[in-house]
Design an enzyme around this catalytic site. Sequence first.
Site, PDB file in Angstrom:
ATOM      1  N   ASP A   1       0.814  -1.207   0.000  1.00  0.00           N
ATOM      2  CA  ASP A   1       0.000   0.000   0.000  1.00  0.00           C
ATOM      3  C   ASP A   1       0.852   1.263   0.000  1.00  0.00           C
ATOM      4  O   ASP A   1       2.077   1.212   0.176  1.00  0.00           O
ATOM      5  CB  ASP A   1      -0.923  -0.007   1.226  1.00  0.00           C
TER       6      ASP A   1
ATOM      7  N   TYR B   1       7.247  -9.493   7.484  1.00  0.00           N
ATOM      8  CA  TYR B   1       7.139  -8.041   7.541  1.00  0.00           C
ATOM      9  C   TYR B   1       7.837  -7.555   8.804  1.00  0.00           C
ATOM     10  O   TYR B   1       7.852  -8.249   9.834  1.00  0.00           O
ATOM     11  CB  TYR B   1       5.673  -7.600   7.590  1.00  0.00           C
TER      12      TYR B   1
END
Length: 286
Positions: free
Chosen positions: A58, A116
């Site tokens: 994103d 992540y």
Amino acid sequence: MARPSLKRIPAVLWTWYRGGNFRGFQRQVEGPTVQDALEDALEQAGSPATVMPSGRTDRGVHARMQVISLRLNEDVPLDSLPARLAPHLSPDVGLCIAKRPPGAFHAQWSASGKEYRYHLTLGAPPLEAWRPYALDVAAEESLQPGRRVTPERLEALLERAVGTRDFTAFHERSSPQKPRTLASATLRELGGGLFEARLTGDGFARYQVRYLVGSALKVAAGLLSEEQWHAALDAGTALPGFKAPAHGLVLWEVRYPSAVDPFGPGERLHPPGLPDAPPFTGAPPG
């Protein structure tokens, strides 16, 4: 006499980017996006192609390792492609490795897991080099500045999320509701008040990492109860969580089964051309 058309065959790229100046990975009407940057550079280098990532990131999210599938003419020398693309890319995007993948490899569908990392500071503002890449917890308005968050409390909450479940309380409705496995969730101190939350799993829904880290911070700050945290994890009960800002998040690694992994252990440990600076370095400068 017309020149015969060249066969287009699969290739795989290891790319990195700092996402602060991009509106996400996927090409859209209003850019710039990482896909724009890569495809425009390939066009200018004489090797036009459509890129297919391991997954979209994103707006504002960074990637130390974004894996790309594409098809290039068979005569394209992949070992020199990083150097050929470099003049056509901004300083915020780069290419570490380009090679032919094994078998029927696909960057997204062959992936077995991802890691992540979310960077944040506790008890001290970020060092200047880390300011664009780390959440200053003490100054975050959504956490009511002045609320104390201890690393021990935050790590315990994140570890509670480990397991296989539908993380429906922690992702957007645009992502499918299905069981996902969070294999590990740890918090590592890097020094200077900087911490790194590391989350690994078989797959992540949209905003899942940001909602997990942000909501754990909210519980650790005493703004949500531990009972609410447990109910959200175990029963999918909605909670007024906090979506941690994008600038702290890095797609760190994409993992594949050994039979189809294009990248060797040495390449994964020391990827050529990866900037040794925030947010990809393991420790703060100074």
